[in-house]
Design a protein around this motif. Structure first.
Motif, PDB file in Angstrom:
ATOM      1  N   UNK A 184      57.203  18.814 -19.714  1.00 16.95           N
ATOM      2  CA  UNK A 184      56.367  17.621 -19.944  1.00 16.95           C
ATOM      3  C   UNK A 184      55.046  17.655 -19.181  1.00 16.95           C
ATOM      4  N   UNK A 185      54.984  18.479 -18.133  1.00 15.68           N
ATOM      5  CA  UNK A 185      53.785  18.500 -17.310  1.00 15.68           C
ATOM      6  C   UNK A 185      53.811  17.477 -16.188  1.00 15.68           C
ATOM      7  N   UNK A 186      54.835  16.638 -16.165  1.00 17.29           N
ATOM      8  CA  UNK A 186      54.988  15.654 -15.089  1.00 17.29           C
ATOM      9  C   UNK A 186      55.436  16.388 -13.831  1.00 17.29           C
ATOM     10  N   UNK A 187      54.822  16.059 -12.703  1.00 18.75           N
ATOM     11  CA  UNK A 187      55.098  16.819 -11.483  1.00 18.75           C
ATOM     12  C   UNK A 187      55.956  16.071 -10.463  1.00 18.75           C
ATOM     13  N   UNK A 188      56.205  14.804 -10.687  1.00 16.90           N
ATOM     14  CA  UNK A 188      56.992  14.054  -9.711  1.00 16.90           C
ATOM     15  C   UNK A 188      57.689  12.874 -10.340  1.00 16.90           C
ATOM     16  N   UNK A 189      58.623  12.299  -9.594  1.00 18.90           N
ATOM     17  CA  UNK A 189      59.360  11.138 -10.075  1.00 18.90           C
ATOM     18  C   UNK A 189      59.356  10.052  -9.003  1.00 18.90           C
ATOM     19  N   UNK A 236      71.029  20.341 -18.702  1.00 17.94           N
ATOM     20  CA  UNK A 236      70.051  21.409 -18.500  1.00 17.94           C
ATOM     21  C   UNK A 236      68.939  21.338 -19.556  1.00 17.94           C
ATOM     22  N   UNK A 237      69.306  20.986 -20.777  1.00 16.00           N
ATOM     23  CA  UNK A 237      68.301  20.845 -21.835  1.00 16.00           C
ATOM     24  C   UNK A 237      67.376  19.670 -21.536  1.00 16.00           C
ATOM     25  N   UNK A 238      67.952  18.589 -21.047  1.00 18.72           N
ATOM     26  CA  UNK A 238      67.145  17.426 -20.676  1.00 18.72           C
ATOM     27  C   UNK A 238      66.193  17.783 -19.531  1.00 18.72           C
ATOM     28  N   UNK A 239      66.709  18.523 -18.551  1.00 20.86           N
ATOM     29  CA  UNK A 239      65.890  18.963 -17.425  1.00 20.86           C
ATOM     30  C   UNK A 239      64.736  19.837 -17.899  1.00 20.86           C
ATOM     31  N   UNK A 255      63.306  19.638 -20.749  1.00 20.27           N
ATOM     32  CA  UNK A 255      62.350  18.732 -21.388  1.00 20.27           C
ATOM     33  C   UNK A 255      61.403  18.144 -20.354  1.00 20.27           C
ATOM     34  N   UNK A 256      61.959  17.770 -19.211  1.00 20.27           N
ATOM     35  CA  UNK A 256      61.105  17.275 -18.119  1.00 20.27           C
ATOM     36  C   UNK A 256      60.157  18.365 -17.642  1.00 20.27           C
ATOM     37  N   UNK A 257      60.693  19.568 -17.420  1.00 22.87           N
ATOM     38  CA  UNK A 257      59.866  20.671 -16.917  1.00 22.87           C
ATOM     39  C   UNK A 257      58.708  20.982 -17.860  1.00 22.87           C
ATOM     40  N   UNK A 292      65.349  12.786 -17.908  1.00 28.51           N
ATOM     41  CA  UNK A 292      65.976  13.136 -16.630  1.00 28.51           C
ATOM     42  C   UNK A 292      65.471  14.458 -16.078  1.00 28.51           C
ATOM     43  N   UNK A 293      65.242  14.485 -14.780  1.00 29.01           N
ATOM     44  CA  UNK A 293      64.772  15.694 -14.091  1.00 29.01           C
ATOM     45  C   UNK A 293      65.820  16.167 -13.093  1.00 29.01           C
ATOM     46  N   UNK A 294      65.745  17.447 -12.731  1.00 29.04           N
ATOM     47  CA  UNK A 294      66.679  18.004 -11.733  1.00 29.04           C
ATOM     48  C   UNK A 294      65.955  18.909 -10.737  1.00 29.04           C
TER      49      UNK A 294
END
Length: 270
Positions: free
Chosen positions: A230-235, A221-224, A226-228, A133-135
């Protein structure tokens, strides 16, 4: 009148005049003291008001405070800080990693179009699914709906993986998903209203209390984070074996069932 009486009268008059002057002087002094005291109180009150305003301005926001709250990991999670959420049959050899932001309109479009195909695939054991999950939309659009919805998803996951999946589908549905600029997910009452469409969550006081109390805010916030990291820039972003799955354009996530099936079939053979 004798000189003696005249002199006595003058003396008495001078004494009365002296006493009157003293009284006036005392009244003037008291008045000055009151003015000074009021001025001091005014200054202190102003200073206090400024001080209060400064304290309030520097006070951490709710979500800043949540960063230091006790971490409660939802059931059905693994990994550091409970941020690994994998659902599907253990016999499945590969894992499809899905990166999504609750406020993301394209994620909603993907879920509405391809979501049922993803579910059918992992129900059949083609692959497991990991959700990240991202925020970031809370930062770019301002607000807190992504964080709050992610926390509510944690509360649903704590009930069961099935409740989590059904709730995620409901949040992304055309009926309930707001415009990305509309921060509806910030309201616990709205999140609970959507949850009432899921059998396992309807009237579930444990779930509702967790949403209202922010039990899984720190986890969100911890999950967010993890997304940050990851290097992934979009969803939405889909990955399998570390490789990004794309549609026919070779750039974006597959947004049709046909494109998705083609991308997944290729990834499973790799």
């Amino acid at each position: 009148m004798s000189k003696r009486n005249s002199q006595a009268a003058k003396t008495a008059a001078r004494e009365r005049l002296r006493l009157e002057r003293e009284r006036q002087a005392k009244r003037a002094k008291i008045k000055r003291q009151i003015i000074v005291a009021c001025s001091v109180v005014g200054v202190l009150a102003a200073a206090g008001g400024i001080g209060y305003a400064v304290v309030q301005a520097n006070k951490p926001s709710y979500w800043e405070e949540a960063e230091n709250a006790k971490l409660v990991k939802p059931a059905n999670t693994t990994g550091e800080n409970g941020t690994t959420v994998v659902i599907g049959k253990s016999t499945a050899k590969k894992t499809l990693v899905m990166y999504e932001d609750p406020r993301c309109p394209v994620c909603a479009q993907f879920e509405q179009t391809v979501g049922s195909t993803v579910k059918a695939d992992y129900d059949a054991g083609k692959y497991k699914v990991q959700f990240v999950g991202a925020t970031f939309l809370d930062r770019s659009l301002t607000g807190e709906g992504s964080k709050n919805a992610l926390s509510a998803l944690g509360a649903a996951l704590n009930v069961s993986p099935e409740a989590f999946l059904e709730y995620k589908t409901a949040l992304y549905s055309a009926k309930w998903h707001p415009e990305e600029s509309d921060d509806k997910f910030k309201d616990d009452s709205y999140l609970i209203k959507v949850a009432d469409t899921v059998a396992a969550l309807k009237g579930n006081t444990k779930f509702q209390t967790a949403v209202k109390d922010g039990t899984f805010d720190r986890w969100a916030l911890e999950m967010s984070a993890t997304f940050d990291d990851s290097g992934v820039s979009g969803t939405p972003t889909l990955k399998m074996d570390g490789k990004t799955l794309t549609g026919s354009d070779g750039k974006n996530a597959p947004m049709t069932v046909a494109d998705f099936n083609t991308a997944v079939a290729a990834a499973l053979k790799a």
